[in-house]
Design an enzyme around this catalytic site. Sequence first.
Site, PDB file in Angstrom:
ATOM      1  N   LYS A  19       0.846  -1.211   0.000  1.00 52.14           N
ATOM      2  CA  LYS A  19       0.000   0.000   0.000  1.00 52.14           C
ATOM      3  C   LYS A  19       0.878   1.256   0.000  1.00 52.14           C
ATOM      4  O   LYS A  19       2.046   1.221   0.389  1.00 52.14           O
ATOM      5  CB  LYS A  19      -0.937   0.032   1.210  1.00 52.14           C
ATOM      6  CG  LYS A  19      -0.244   0.126   2.594  1.00 52.14           C
ATOM      7  CD  LYS A  19       0.138   1.538   3.056  1.00 52.14           C
ATOM      8  CE  LYS A  19       0.984   1.507   4.308  1.00 52.14           C
ATOM      9  NZ  LYS A  19       1.824   2.659   4.555  1.00 52.14           N
ATOM     10  N   ASP A 146      -1.823  -1.468  10.261  1.00 51.53           N
ATOM     11  CA  ASP A 146      -2.111  -1.503   8.821  1.00 51.53           C
ATOM     12  C   ASP A 146      -2.739  -2.818   8.356  1.00 51.53           C
ATOM     13  O   ASP A 146      -3.162  -2.929   7.206  1.00 51.53           O
ATOM     14  CB  ASP A 146      -0.820  -1.297   8.006  1.00 51.53           C
ATOM     15  CG  ASP A 146      -0.284   0.119   8.104  1.00 51.53           C
ATOM     16  OD1 ASP A 146      -1.046   1.024   8.500  1.00 51.53           O
ATOM     17  OD2 ASP A 146       0.900   0.309   7.773  1.00 51.53           O
TER      18      ASP A 146
END
Length: 318
Positions: A19, A146
């Site tokens: 990401k 995350d």
Amino acid sequence: MNQLINCSGDTLRIKAPAKINLHLEILGMRSDGFHELAMVMQSIDLSDFIEIKGISTSELIISSNHSGLSLGDDNLIMKAARLIRTSSGRTDLGASIHLIKNIPIGAGLAGGSTDAAATLVGLNKLWKLNYSLQDLESMSAQLGSDVPFCISGGTQLCFGRGENLEKVDGASARDVMAIVLVKDPLVEVSTPWAYATYKKVNSSKYINDEGDFHVRRQLLRNSNWLKPLNVLSPPPLRNDLQEVVAPITPAVKNSLKFLSSLSGAVSLAMSGSGPSCFAIFPSLDAATSALENKKAELKKYGLDGWCCTFNMKGADCV
Ligand code: C5P
């Protein structure tokens, strides 16, 4: 050659995308010692792969093509495997898990978190545990801030520590957007260090009231990142950690300087706590030719470089 078997076979192959942060805004401190964040996270098409096989004993065996990685109890894949097995109460279950590492480590790209997310998704299928994606997201928050995002991935607003997720609809031009991503292979940045450094400089500006947090979340919900994008002029990128990491990390300064020399880049920023940085392009062709034209400079700076598109999914079977 890697065995390619889909999720109905004996070996599952799970894609685990990295990401980037399109928006990382630090609001204040939480009572649990973490920072309260308002973020837009975006999966990208640079991925690790996890291959999972059932075994007849209750062992959890991890291997990897990356020799520099610890495969012991501190590895997030092992932590994820133990977590889902304990939650299910099926301590008799075992698996052999092989990691193919492509995402650079310590880069601000959630490489470890996405491997953990893929492990949860894969073992849920292999062991037929029938947890929903929401169940996996909730369970995964204890593995890292995350990890919940990495389960469904795509484009999401992430609040709280990063674990309160709001999926952003796919109907926009995001799927054609691409990046050039660069990282100095010799440099890693510690996430706790980056947040602690930011706090030292900025804690007097922190807001701590839930009502104020709510106002800032609403502003992000109304931002142009949630509207159909003009690929030639996307909303501004923001990463509050960049303010403190870039000035004292030459690898980040060099990366940003390199990216700003690429023709056709529409905006650039550091990802997460760094040191990887990216520039946004309106298409993969534009990103690829911009990087190709500057191969010599990339080498001169000692950086590794990749081109990839935004990815609209998180951890998923291939
Ligand atoms: O959750 P994760 O393991 O990724 O966090 C690593 C470290 O980053 C935390 O221990 C904390 O120091 C910092 N952090 C933070 N606030 C967040 C996320 C991470 O202060 N929302």
